[in-house]
Structure formats: C-alpha cells, structure tokens
Design a protein around this motif. Structure first.
Motif, PDB file in Angstrom:
ATOM      1  N   MET A 110       0.845  -1.167   0.000  1.00  0.00           N
ATOM      2  CA  MET A 110       0.000   0.000   0.000  1.00  0.00           C
ATOM      3  C   MET A 110       0.895   1.237   0.000  1.00  0.00           C
ATOM      4  N   THR A 111       0.460   2.267  -0.690  1.00  0.00           N
ATOM      5  CA  THR A 111       1.225   3.509  -0.730  1.00  0.00           C
ATOM      6  C   THR A 111       1.105   4.243   0.601  1.00  0.00           C
ATOM      7  N   ASP A 112       1.897   5.280   0.746  1.00  0.00           N
ATOM      8  CA  ASP A 112       1.836   6.069   1.973  1.00  0.00           C
ATOM      9  C   ASP A 112       0.543   6.867   2.011  1.00  0.00           C
ATOM     10  N   LEU A 113      -0.102   6.832   3.151  1.00  0.00           N
ATOM     11  CA  LEU A 113      -1.336   7.582   3.353  1.00  0.00           C
ATOM     12  C   LEU A 113      -1.051   8.742   4.302  1.00  0.00           C
ATOM     13  N   LEU A 114      -1.863   9.778   4.203  1.00  0.00           N
ATOM     14  CA  LEU A 114      -1.661  10.980   4.994  1.00  0.00           C
ATOM     15  C   LEU A 114      -2.707  11.112   6.091  1.00  0.00           C
ATOM     16  N   CYS A 115      -2.287  11.691   7.192  1.00  0.00           N
ATOM     17  CA  CYS A 115      -3.258  12.101   8.202  1.00  0.00           C
ATOM     18  C   CYS A 115      -3.132  13.612   8.376  1.00  0.00           C
ATOM     19  N   ILE A 116      -4.175  14.217   8.849  1.00  0.00           N
ATOM     20  CA  ILE A 116      -4.223  15.661   9.024  1.00  0.00           C
ATOM     21  C   ILE A 116      -3.885  15.980  10.476  1.00  0.00           C
ATOM     22  N   PRO A 117      -2.974  16.921  10.726  1.00  0.00           N
ATOM     23  CA  PRO A 117      -2.611  17.231  12.114  1.00  0.00           C
ATOM     24  C   PRO A 117      -3.754  17.931  12.866  1.00  0.00           C
ATOM     25  N   GLN A 118      -3.779  17.716  14.167  1.00  0.00           N
ATOM     26  CA  GLN A 118      -4.782  18.325  15.033  1.00  0.00           C
ATOM     27  C   GLN A 118      -4.489  19.814  15.215  1.00  0.00           C
ATOM     28  N   LYS A 119      -5.555  20.584  15.394  1.00  0.00           N
ATOM     29  CA  LYS A 119      -5.400  21.984  15.758  1.00  0.00           C
ATOM     30  C   LYS A 119      -5.134  22.076  17.250  1.00  0.00           C
ATOM     31  N   ARG A 120      -4.355  23.071  17.639  1.00  0.00           N
ATOM     32  CA  ARG A 120      -4.123  23.343  19.048  1.00  0.00           C
ATOM     33  C   ARG A 120      -5.041  24.472  19.497  1.00  0.00           C
ATOM     34  N   THR A 121      -5.296  24.514  20.777  1.00  0.00           N
ATOM     35  CA  THR A 121      -6.135  25.559  21.344  1.00  0.00           C
ATOM     36  C   THR A 121      -5.554  25.993  22.683  1.00  0.00           C
ATOM     37  N   THR A 122      -5.994  27.131  23.138  1.00  0.00           N
ATOM     38  CA  THR A 122      -5.586  27.597  24.456  1.00  0.00           C
ATOM     39  C   THR A 122      -6.692  27.267  25.453  1.00  0.00           C
ATOM     40  N   ASP A 123      -6.362  27.380  26.727  1.00  0.00           N
ATOM     41  CA  ASP A 123      -7.346  27.154  27.778  1.00  0.00           C
ATOM     42  C   ASP A 123      -8.403  28.246  27.691  1.00  0.00           C
ATOM     43  N   ALA A 124      -9.628  27.865  27.480  1.00  0.00           N
ATOM     44  CA  ALA A 124     -10.714  28.834  27.325  1.00  0.00           C
ATOM     45  C   ALA A 124     -11.347  29.217  28.652  1.00  0.00           C
ATOM     46  N   ARG A 125     -10.880  28.597  29.763  1.00  0.00           N
ATOM     47  CA  ARG A 125     -11.535  28.806  31.055  1.00  0.00           C
ATOM     48  C   ARG A 125     -13.051  28.681  30.863  1.00  0.00           C
ATOM     49  N   LEU A 126     -13.438  27.596  30.224  1.00  0.00           N
ATOM     50  CA  LEU A 126     -14.819  27.402  29.797  1.00  0.00           C
ATOM     51  C   LEU A 126     -15.800  27.424  30.960  1.00  0.00           C
ATOM     52  N   LYS A 127     -15.435  26.802  32.064  1.00  0.00           N
ATOM     53  CA  LYS A 127     -16.342  26.776  33.213  1.00  0.00           C
ATOM     54  C   LYS A 127     -16.627  28.193  33.696  1.00  0.00           C
ATOM     55  N   ASP A 128     -15.592  29.011  33.808  1.00  0.00           N
ATOM     56  CA  ASP A 128     -15.773  30.385  34.266  1.00  0.00           C
ATOM     57  C   ASP A 128     -16.594  31.207  33.267  1.00  0.00           C
ATOM     58  N   GLN A 129     -16.273  31.059  31.979  1.00  0.00           N
ATOM     59  CA  GLN A 129     -16.998  31.828  30.971  1.00  0.00           C
ATOM     60  C   GLN A 129     -18.467  31.408  30.890  1.00  0.00           C
ATOM     61  N   LEU A 130     -18.721  30.110  30.997  1.00  0.00           N
ATOM     62  CA  LEU A 130     -20.112  29.649  30.991  1.00  0.00           C
ATOM     63  C   LEU A 130     -20.849  30.111  32.243  1.00  0.00           C
ATOM     64  N   ALA A 131     -20.181  30.084  33.386  1.00  0.00           N
ATOM     65  CA  ALA A 131     -20.805  30.554  34.627  1.00  0.00           C
ATOM     66  C   ALA A 131     -21.179  32.028  34.509  1.00  0.00           C
ATOM     67  N   ASN A 132     -20.299  32.828  33.923  1.00  0.00           N
ATOM     68  CA  ASN A 132     -20.608  34.241  33.706  1.00  0.00           C
ATOM     69  C   ASN A 132     -21.784  34.413  32.751  1.00  0.00           C
ATOM     70  N   ALA A 133     -21.833  33.604  31.707  1.00  0.00           N
ATOM     71  CA  ALA A 133     -22.946  33.674  30.753  1.00  0.00           C
ATOM     72  C   ALA A 133     -24.264  33.277  31.421  1.00  0.00           C
ATOM     73  N   ILE A 134     -24.226  32.262  32.271  1.00  0.00           N
ATOM     74  CA  ILE A 134     -25.435  31.844  32.989  1.00  0.00           C
ATOM     75  C   ILE A 134     -25.904  32.970  33.906  1.00  0.00           C
ATOM     76  N   GLU A 135     -24.991  33.567  34.641  1.00  0.00           N
ATOM     77  CA  GLU A 135     -25.342  34.641  35.575  1.00  0.00           C
ATOM     78  C   GLU A 135     -25.930  35.843  34.835  1.00  0.00           C
ATOM     79  N   SER A 136     -25.430  36.137  33.636  1.00  0.00           N
ATOM     80  CA  SER A 136     -25.895  37.328  32.926  1.00  0.00           C
ATOM     81  C   SER A 136     -27.134  37.096  32.066  1.00  0.00           C
ATOM     82  N   THR A 137     -27.445  35.851  31.718  1.00  0.00           N
ATOM     83  CA  THR A 137     -28.573  35.610  30.818  1.00  0.00           C
ATOM     84  C   THR A 137     -29.702  34.798  31.440  1.00  0.00           C
ATOM     85  N   SER A 138     -29.530  34.349  32.681  1.00  0.00           N
ATOM     86  CA  SER A 138     -30.506  33.445  33.268  1.00  0.00           C
ATOM     87  C   SER A 138     -30.928  33.947  34.650  1.00  0.00           C
ATOM     88  N   TYR A 139     -32.060  33.463  35.097  1.00  0.00           N
ATOM     89  CA  TYR A 139     -32.528  33.778  36.446  1.00  0.00           C
ATOM     90  C   TYR A 139     -31.955  32.809  37.476  1.00  0.00           C
TER      91      TYR A 139
END
Length: 186
Positions: free
Chosen positions: A1-30
């Motif tokens: 079989m010939t050589d096959l290619l894979c696509i490299p993963q993208k990197r990301t930074t820490d989004a502090r998702l829990k904190d950002q979601l908590a802020n969104a909940i506090e500002s948009t929800s009761y």
C-alpha cells in the motif's frame, strides 16, 4: 500500500470554559451558575481532554461528546458570549485566531474530528482486509467533517481554513478512501 496521509490536530488555548459559561449563565438566566455545577465541570473536563493534541483511543469519543454538549449550549446561550482561540497547524507560522463565537468553536471541533478520523484510519491499518474497510470508512468520515466546515465557512468571522484548502482536505481524504477500497478489491 502507498503512503497515506493524516491531518494534524489543531491546538487551542485554555478557554476557562467553566468560568466563561458561569458568567454567561449569571448574565442571561434567572438561575445561579452553582445550580449547574456538575454540568459545568463535565463540559470543562471534556474541553480540557480534547485540548491535548496527542491522538488517543478516547479522543474521538471525547470530541463527539463535547460537540454534543456544544450543540446544547448553542440552543441556550447567545453565540457571542464565550471566547475561543485556535491555532492552524497547516500554516508555517500560526498566530492564534480568537473569536467570541460558539459556532467558531463547533467548526474547529469538526476540524479536529476530521483530523482524528484520519489519524484513526492510519492506526487501524494492520494489513488485513477488515482494516482496509475500517480505514475507508474513517477517511470518508474525515472528508464529511471537512465538507461540513466548507458548508458553514461563512458562519464565522475568522475562517477555519480557506475554501481551496478545505476542498483539498476533502479530496485527499476521499482519494485515500478510494485507495483503500481499491486495495480491498484487489
């Protein structure tokens, strides 16, 4: 079989998702964010687990589960509440692209899903005819992920990739799927 290619993963930074979601909940929800503490911990854990660029057996499952969580979040919050930063591995020098957009995050997760399927295809190669069948499917799934991004490319301010690059990724994955099919046939 010939050589096959894979696509490299993208990197990301820490989004502090829990904190950002908590802020969104506090500002948009009761309700207070503490009411959703278990859910916030789960999605923060998933985001952290998919942030590692090393491929693993559980990464594909975590990416899929995180994508399902994002779909639910998109139904409940405005699109512009949380900032995400991603780095493009296909460029020689990649400055992080940031956007306050859940759709931007979703499309980058689709990119990493497509990448993980291409990596999983190569990992499945043990030379058997069953492996060729699995590889063919994974390459098709990968192409489908990249095709989804192309269809939604205009949904974000920051592009996930350029249109020509997206078409190249789709065609490479489909060509490799066809090659696996051809090898299985012979």
């Amino acid at each position: 079989m010939t050589d096959l290619l894979c696509i490299p993963q993208k990197r990301t930074t820490d989004a502090r998702l829990k904190d950002q979601l908590a802020n969104a909940i506090e500002s948009t929800s009761y309700q207070t964010a503490s009411f959703f503490d278990a859910e916030l911990n789960k999605i923060a854990y998933l985001r952290e687990s998919i942030s590692d660029t090393e491929p693993s057996k559980t990464k594909l499952r975590d990416l899929q589960e995180y994508l399902l969580c994002l779909d639910e979040i998109c139904k409940k919050f405005p699109n512009d509440q949380i900032q995400f930063t991603w780095f493009n591995p296909l460029l020689q020098r990649s400055d992080g692209k940031s956007e306050y957009s859940l759709e931007f995050e979703r499309l980058n997760i689709f990119y990493n899903l497509g990448s993980q399927y291409s990596i999983s295809a190569l990992e499945a190669n043990d030379g058997s005819s069953q492996a060729l069948k699995i590889m063919c499917l994974y390459f098709q799934y990968s192409a489908g992920c990249f095709q989804h991004i192309i269809r939604h490319l205009n949904d974000c301010e920051e592009p996930i990739f350029d249109l020509n690059g997206g078409h190249a990724l789709v065609n490479i994955m489909l060509a490799q799927a066809q090659e696996c099919f051809w090898f299985k046939a012979i």
